[in-house]
Design a protein around this motif. Structure first.
Motif, short mmCIF file in Angstrom:
data_model
loop_
_atom_site.label_atom_id
_atom_site.label_comp_id
_atom_site.label_asym_id
_atom_site.label_seq_id
_atom_site.Cartn_x
_atom_site.Cartn_y
_atom_site.Cartn_z
N CYS A 1 -5.60 -4.76 -3.41
CA CYS A 1 -4.35 -4.26 -2.86
C CYS A 1 -4.33 -2.73 -3.06
N VAL B 1 -1.76 -0.90 -2.70
CA VAL B 1 -0.45 -0.49 -3.22
C VAL B 1 -0.43 -0.52 -4.74
N CYS C 1 0.37 -10.88 -0.48
CA CYS C 1 1.37 -10.25 0.40
C CYS C 1 2.59 -11.15 0.55
N ASN D 1 4.49 -10.23 -2.49
CA ASN D 1 4.85 -8.80 -2.49
C ASN D 1 4.98 -8.34 -1.03
N PRO D 2 6.10 -8.62 -0.38
CA PRO D 2 6.23 -8.37 1.07
C PRO D 2 6.03 -6.92 1.50
N SER D 3 6.13 -5.97 0.59
CA SER D 3 5.93 -4.57 0.99
C SER D 3 4.46 -4.13 0.85
N HIS D 4 3.58 -5.01 0.41
CA HIS D 4 2.16 -4.67 0.23
C HIS D 4 1.41 -5.08 1.50
N HIS D 5 1.11 -4.09 2.33
CA HIS D 5 0.48 -4.35 3.63
C HIS D 5 -0.95 -3.83 3.74
N THR D 6 -1.43 -3.08 2.76
CA THR D 6 -2.73 -2.41 2.88
C THR D 6 -3.68 -2.91 1.80
N TYR D 7 -4.89 -3.28 2.24
CA TYR D 7 -5.90 -3.85 1.34
C TYR D 7 -7.26 -3.23 1.60
#
Length: 81
Positions: free
Chosen positions: A34, A36, A58, A61-67
């Motif tokens: 992640c 974030v 995700c 953690n709904p605000s974690h969009h980048t991996y």
């Protein structure tokens, strides 16, 4: 006493580099991280396990969009003759 002069011998060789696909090569390993919070999935030979981890992470953690995808691939070298 005479003068001492250093000598060097240079030998140029051609090397080859490629992924190691020999039967005894280490496996290719996959993981996801992640971007974030830096948390990472377990490492696996099967990409679906890290992918499942991303979907759970995700979801939690709904605000974690980048991996980031992390691939560990064995390589080998040899001298060409």
């Amino acid at each position: 006493m005479g003068t001492v002069t250093p000598r060097s011998v240079l030998r140029y060789e051609t090397w080859t580099l490629q992924p190691d696909r020999e039967p005894d090569a280490e496996p290719v390993l996959y993981a996801m991280q992640c971007a974030v919070d830096g948390e990472a999935s377990p490492t696996s030979e099967n990409f679906t396990e890290p992918q499942d981890w991303v979907l759970r992470h995700c979801g939690q953690n709904p605000s974690h969009h980048t991996y980031r995808e992390i691939i560990t691939r064995p390589w080998r070298t040899w001298r060409r003759t």
